[in-house]
Design a protein around this motif. Structure first.
Motif, PDB file in Angstrom:
ATOM      1  N   LEU A   3       0.834  -1.211   0.000  1.00  0.00           N
ATOM      2  CA  LEU A   3       0.000   0.000   0.000  1.00  0.00           C
ATOM      3  C   LEU A   3       0.863   1.254   0.000  1.00  0.00           C
ATOM      4  CD1 LEU A   3      -2.869  -0.941   2.468  1.00  0.00           C
ATOM      5  CD2 LEU A   3      -3.070  -0.461   0.035  1.00  0.00           C
ATOM      6  N   THR A   4       1.966   1.206   0.731  1.00  0.00           N
ATOM      7  CA  THR A   4       2.848   2.377   0.800  1.00  0.00           C
ATOM      8  C   THR A   4       3.438   2.685  -0.565  1.00  0.00           C
ATOM      9  OG1 THR A   4       3.377   1.844   3.091  1.00  0.00           O
ATOM     10  CG2 THR A   4       4.859   3.349   1.965  1.00  0.00           C
ATOM     11  N   LYS A   7       0.661   4.022  -2.795  1.00  0.00           N
ATOM     12  CA  LYS A   7       0.306   5.392  -2.416  1.00  0.00           C
ATOM     13  C   LYS A   7       1.354   6.370  -2.943  1.00  0.00           C
ATOM     14  CE  LYS A   7       1.114   6.789   1.709  1.00  0.00           C
ATOM     15  NZ  LYS A   7       1.176   7.111   3.119  1.00  0.00           N
ATOM     16  N   THR A   8       2.614   6.020  -2.769  1.00  0.00           N
ATOM     17  CA  THR A   8       3.700   6.884  -3.236  1.00  0.00           C
ATOM     18  C   THR A   8       3.653   7.052  -4.748  1.00  0.00           C
ATOM     19  OG1 THR A   8       5.077   6.200  -1.374  1.00  0.00           O
ATOM     20  CG2 THR A   8       6.204   7.176  -3.257  1.00  0.00           C
ATOM     21  N   LEU A  10       1.040   6.751  -6.701  1.00  0.00           N
ATOM     22  CA  LEU A  10      -0.153   7.522  -7.044  1.00  0.00           C
ATOM     23  C   LEU A  10       0.102   9.016  -6.867  1.00  0.00           C
ATOM     24  CD1 LEU A  10      -3.145   7.620  -7.830  1.00  0.00           C
ATOM     25  CD2 LEU A  10      -3.684   7.282  -5.406  1.00  0.00           C
ATOM     26  N   VAL A  11       0.655   9.391  -5.727  1.00  0.00           N
ATOM     27  CA  VAL A  11       0.929  10.806  -5.451  1.00  0.00           C
ATOM     28  C   VAL A  11       1.945  11.355  -6.449  1.00  0.00           C
ATOM     29  CG1 VAL A  11       1.927  12.400  -3.761  1.00  0.00           C
ATOM     30  CG2 VAL A  11       0.274  10.676  -3.027  1.00  0.00           C
ATOM     31  N   ARG A  49      -6.390  12.587  -3.168  1.00  0.00           N
ATOM     32  CA  ARG A  49      -6.284  12.768  -1.712  1.00  0.00           C
ATOM     33  C   ARG A  49      -7.189  11.783  -0.970  1.00  0.00           C
ATOM     34  NH1 ARG A  49      -8.016  18.199  -0.692  1.00  0.00           N
ATOM     35  NH2 ARG A  49      -7.818  18.698  -2.866  1.00  0.00           N
ATOM     36  N   ALA A  51      -8.215   8.883  -2.084  1.00  0.00           N
ATOM     37  CA  ALA A  51      -7.648   7.547  -2.257  1.00  0.00           C
ATOM     38  C   ALA A  51      -6.470   7.334  -1.318  1.00  0.00           C
ATOM     39  CB  ALA A  51      -7.214   7.333  -3.709  1.00  0.00           C
ATOM     40  N   VAL A  52      -5.623   8.339  -1.167  1.00  0.00           N
ATOM     41  CA  VAL A  52      -4.473   8.245  -0.260  1.00  0.00           C
ATOM     42  C   VAL A  52      -4.951   8.055   1.175  1.00  0.00           C
ATOM     43  CG1 VAL A  52      -2.554   9.577   0.738  1.00  0.00           C
ATOM     44  CG2 VAL A  52      -2.834   9.438  -1.744  1.00  0.00           C
ATOM     45  N   THR A  53      -5.939   8.807   1.573  1.00  0.00           N
ATOM     46  CA  THR A  53      -6.500   8.657   2.921  1.00  0.00           C
ATOM     47  C   THR A  53      -7.040   7.246   3.121  1.00  0.00           C
ATOM     48  OG1 THR A  53      -7.038  11.003   3.041  1.00  0.00           O
ATOM     49  CG2 THR A  53      -8.238   9.535   4.525  1.00  0.00           C
ATOM     50  N   MET A  55      -6.116   4.566   1.530  1.00  0.00           N
ATOM     51  CA  MET A  55      -4.984   3.641   1.548  1.00  0.00           C
ATOM     52  C   MET A  55      -4.288   3.664   2.907  1.00  0.00           C
ATOM     53  SD  MET A  55      -3.569   4.446  -2.260  1.00  0.00           S
ATOM     54  CE  MET A  55      -2.540   3.047  -2.632  1.00  0.00           C
ATOM     55  N   GLU A  56      -4.187   4.838   3.501  1.00  0.00           N
ATOM     56  CA  GLU A  56      -3.569   4.937   4.826  1.00  0.00           C
ATOM     57  C   GLU A  56      -4.415   4.204   5.864  1.00  0.00           C
ATOM     58  OE1 GLU A  56      -3.194   9.170   5.138  1.00  0.00           O
ATOM     59  OE2 GLU A  56      -1.229   9.171   4.153  1.00  0.00           O
TER      60      GLU A  56
END
Length: 70
Positions: A3-4, A7-8, A10-11, A49, A51-53, A55-56
């Motif tokens: 996931l990390t 996420k990275t 994606l951003v 944003r 999606a990142v939330t 994923m976290e």
């Protein structure tokens, strides 16, 4: 892919897209480019944003599940 890492990526992909868009926009300034920016690109940032939330939160849930199952 973790996931990390996802996420990275994606951003970073959104950042890269926006940099390329700014370069493109310098040469493409008409109603179609404005429409693309308004309807496609502007909505991307809040969606990324969110999606990142998510994923976290998923990462936290997975870590908790691993702790509870060991």
């Amino acid at each position: 892919m973790s996931l990390t890492v996802g996420k990275t990526k994606l951003v970073q992909s959104l950042k890269d897209l926006m940099v390329r868009w700014e370069k493109t926009k310098a040469n493409w300034d008409d109603p179609m480019s404005a429409d693309l920016e308004r309807t496609v690109l502007e909505p991307l940032e809040p969606k990324v944003r969110a999606a990142v939330t998510a994923m976290e939160k998923m990462g936290e849930m997975l870590a908790r599940a691993k702790r509870e199952c060991t």
